[in-house]
Design an enzyme around this catalytic site. Structure first.
Site, PDB file in Angstrom:
ATOM      1  N   CYS A   1      31.285  41.550  37.331  1.00  0.00           N
ATOM      2  CA  CYS A   1      32.148  41.153  38.449  1.00  0.00           C
ATOM      3  C   CYS A   1      32.020  42.155  39.591  1.00  0.00           C
ATOM      4  O   CYS A   1      32.657  43.218  39.564  1.00  0.00           O
ATOM      5  CB  CYS A   1      33.601  41.063  37.975  1.00  0.00           C
ATOM      6  SG  CYS A   1      34.736  40.616  39.313  1.00  0.00           S
TER       7      CYS A   1
ATOM      8  N   CYS B   1      35.380  42.723  41.520  1.00  0.00           N
ATOM      9  CA  CYS B   1      36.357  43.619  40.885  1.00  0.00           C
ATOM     10  C   CYS B   1      35.854  45.066  40.904  1.00  0.00           C
ATOM     11  O   CYS B   1      36.565  45.982  41.307  1.00  0.00           O
ATOM     12  CB  CYS B   1      36.575  43.248  39.421  1.00  0.00           C
ATOM     13  SG  CYS B   1      36.882  41.528  39.118  1.00  0.00           S
ATOM     14  N   ASP B   2      34.638  45.262  40.432  1.00  0.00           N
ATOM     15  CA  ASP B   2      34.180  46.617  40.129  1.00  0.00           C
ATOM     16  C   ASP B   2      33.293  47.229  41.211  1.00  0.00           C
ATOM     17  O   ASP B   2      33.057  48.448  41.194  1.00  0.00           O
ATOM     18  CB  ASP B   2      33.408  46.608  38.796  1.00  0.00           C
ATOM     19  CG  ASP B   2      34.244  46.003  37.671  1.00  0.00           C
ATOM     20  OD1 ASP B   2      35.480  46.102  37.750  1.00  0.00           O
ATOM     21  OD2 ASP B   2      33.673  45.438  36.719  1.00  0.00           O
TER      22      ASP B   2
END
Ligand code: NAP
Length: 548
Positions: free
Chosen positions: A369, A372-373
């Site tokens: 992701c 997200c990351d």
């Protein structure tokens, strides 16, 4: 407000000026009804520019315009108050320290704005709003639990886990203390815990979850100090009777919900994780009609707000049992449903490479992701594996947020649309062609990858801080498998062209049944399934079959 059972949309949806005014009025009224004042104390290094403390001040100022219930004080880290509360990191916000042990390291911006709003309301109410089963588990904890949840403002999964933790800290303040840590504000702490993906949750320094959990699983993981994966609700859990239960809150499920509810069918949607499915983590969507360019999460928020006009959404609960019959009985981690029909719209899950090091280093530099990351890798070198639309879209996203990314693709041409491929060249993102990743190397975190050039047969080792993987999706058929839904040879749910599965009253829609796997086609499949369900409930095909 969202109480963990029902999803209230929250923050990101686009609103017109009138809606915005109405929302502000609603918030003012909600705050006015809170029985408790909310004290906030921010610790910063005074005289120093600090974007996180500045963001805290702005957010708190905005909330104080809505209510006079928030008391705000700010101290320097050298002040004796910092010693009293044992605060040593700048931009630490204590929330109602007179009653609870909740601290925020960073600032409640982006997705975390949702967590912050919910925290303020719960603290103002002085109630956790955990459901009774989770509350019982948390209340019975009689030895201290120090919870740390690592989050990031761009992670749509984080608020669910962060709010779980806030609720636990409110339910049992004697035993539970909580730190919500924005991984970008405190990279040293993230490094200390080797937390390279979000959300990650530690209790008494033991990791209990990577990703967001349903509330009940979170509560029992905090209790048992290790990750729990199964929770069976009490027999007397709430019973909900429906015409249509939809499992999965992505574009297919949300669209189906809008259609069935508008047809007058009593409908609910259950989603165990973030609403929107894959779209929620797609950085930019440029091919959904009506939007030339829109953030995936924004598009999801708009869809969710629309669906909530008609249909109840139970978010953060997982289906654990299905008993086929008339009605179909469905048990989730929180309640029981009896429904005439069931629509499986569970979508797809990302594919793994299946190479050594991948599972061991997941969350330690291996990520699926980028939304997200990605922010954790700003200024660092990473590779993106894959050659489809996802890999290219995500590589562009990483590049745009300041990550130095190299695409590694197993062939010499991309599968991605030309429009996207061109942008790779324009942005000078390097591509390593005809190359497979054979192993991911590193002790505590990703340090390098072993590569094989499948044309020349040459192997090499390349140093990298992160490995992002976007090599396609597999249908999420775990639930379907559990109760005997037939699959086709490719592993997707087999349906009759009208979204009916082999089990009477059970339907499928979206990526779980295959097709073109676009947001717009998933929405189309959802609407088709809903229309068929409506027709079938008037004139059930399973009864006709019986009569023959
Ligand atoms: P995809 O289109 O199936 O592409 C997967 C890519 O990963 C391919 O390039 C494939 O290589 C590569 N791959 C597969 N297995 C691999 C392995 N074991 N090792 C190395 N490479 C591997 O998947 P996707 O990009 O996730 O897209 C999925 C669907 O979502 C598609 O229908 C896509 O159109 C849609 N989508 C659309 C957008 C958009 O329109 N903006 C964005 C994202 C996704 P080969 O090419 O050699 O097979």
């Amino acid at each position: 407000m969202a109480n963990g059972n029902d999803y209230s949309g929250g923050g990101g949806a686009q609103m017109g000026p009138q809606d915005e005014q109405a929302y502000i009025a609603y918030l003012k009224q909600t705050f006015a009804q809170l029985p408790n004042d909310i004290s906030l104390i921010l610790f910063s290094r005074q005289g120093q520019q600090d974007i996180f403390s500045e963001a805290n001040r702005k957010v708190i100022r905005a909330f104080r315009e809505l209510t006079d219930k928030i008391n705000f004080r700010e101290f320097d880290l050298n002040h004796k108050e910092a010693q009293k509360y044992q605060v040593d990191l700048p931009s630490t916000l204590l929330i109602a320290p007179d009653r609870y042990h909740i601290r925020w390291i960073g600032a409640p911006v982006g997705e975390e704005g949702r967590t912050f709003l919910e925290t303020l309301l719960l603290v103002g109410m002085g109630k956790s709003h955990l459901n009774e089963q989770s509350a019982k588990i948390i209340r019975n904890i009689d030895t201290p639990r120090d919870i740390k949840v690592f989050v990031s403002p761009s992670c749509p999964y984080c608020p669910q886990q962060a709010v779980n933790a806030v609720k636990a800290a409110i339910e049992n303040p004697e035993m539970i203390s909580l730190e919500l840590i924005d991984i970008q504000c405190s990279p040293e702490l993230a490094e200390q815990y080797a937390a390279h993906s979000v959300p990650q949750t530690f209790v008494n320094d033991m990791m209990i979850a990577m990703g967001a959990q349903p509330e009940e699983l979170f509560a029992s993981s905090v209790d048992k100090l290790e990750q729990q994966t199964i929770f069976i609700p009490d027999n007397d859990a709430e019973l909900v009777e429906l015409d249509v239960l939809i499992v999965g809150g992505g574009p297919a499920g949300l669209t189906a919900g809008i259609y069935t509810a508008r047809s007058g069918l009593n409908t609910a949607i259950v989603e165990r994780a973030a609403l929107g499915g894959q779209v929620a983590t797609t950085p930019i969507v440029e091919n959904y009609p009506g939007f030339t360019s829109v953030g995936g999460k924004t598009l999801v928020d708009i869809m969710v707000s629309h669906a909530l006009e008609y249909v109840q959404i139970f978010q953060g609960e997982e289906v654990i049992e299905v008993e086929i019959g008339f009605p179909i009985k469905v048990t989730t981690t929180r309640r029981r449903f009896e429904t005439k029909t069931l629509l499986i719209a569970t979508g797809a899950t990302y594919k793994h490479l299946g190479i050594p090091g991948e599972d061991r280093l997941a969350g330690r530099g291996v990520s699926y992701c980028s939304t997200c990351d990605g922010p954790l890798f700003k200024g660092k070198q990473v590779i993106m594996v894959g050659g489809g639309n996802s890999a290219v879209t995500e590589a562009l996203h990483l590049h745009n947020i300041g990550v130095s990314v190299t695409l590694v693709h197993r062939r010499d041409t991309l599968r991605a649309q030309e429009f996207l491929s061109k942008q790779l060249v324009e942005n000078k993102i390097p591509v390593i062609w005809n190359t497979e990743v054979k192993e991911i190397l590193g002790q505590e975190r990703v340090e390098a990858v072993k590569l094989l050039n499948n044309k020349s047969g040459e192997t090499s080792t390349m140093e990298t801080n992160g490995v992002f993987i976007a090599i396609g999706y597999e249908p999420a058929v775990g639930l379907a498998n559990k109760f005997g839904i037939e699959l086709n040879d490719d592993g997707y749910i087999k349906q009759d062209g009208r979204h009916r599965t082999n089990i009477p009253g059970v339907y499928s829609a979206g990526d779980v049944e295959g097709g073109f796997k676009q947001i717009v086609t998933a929405a189309g499949q959802g609407s088709e399934a809903a229309i068929v369900i409506f027709e079938d409930l008037i004139n059930p095909y399973w009864k006709q079959k019986k009569a023959v």
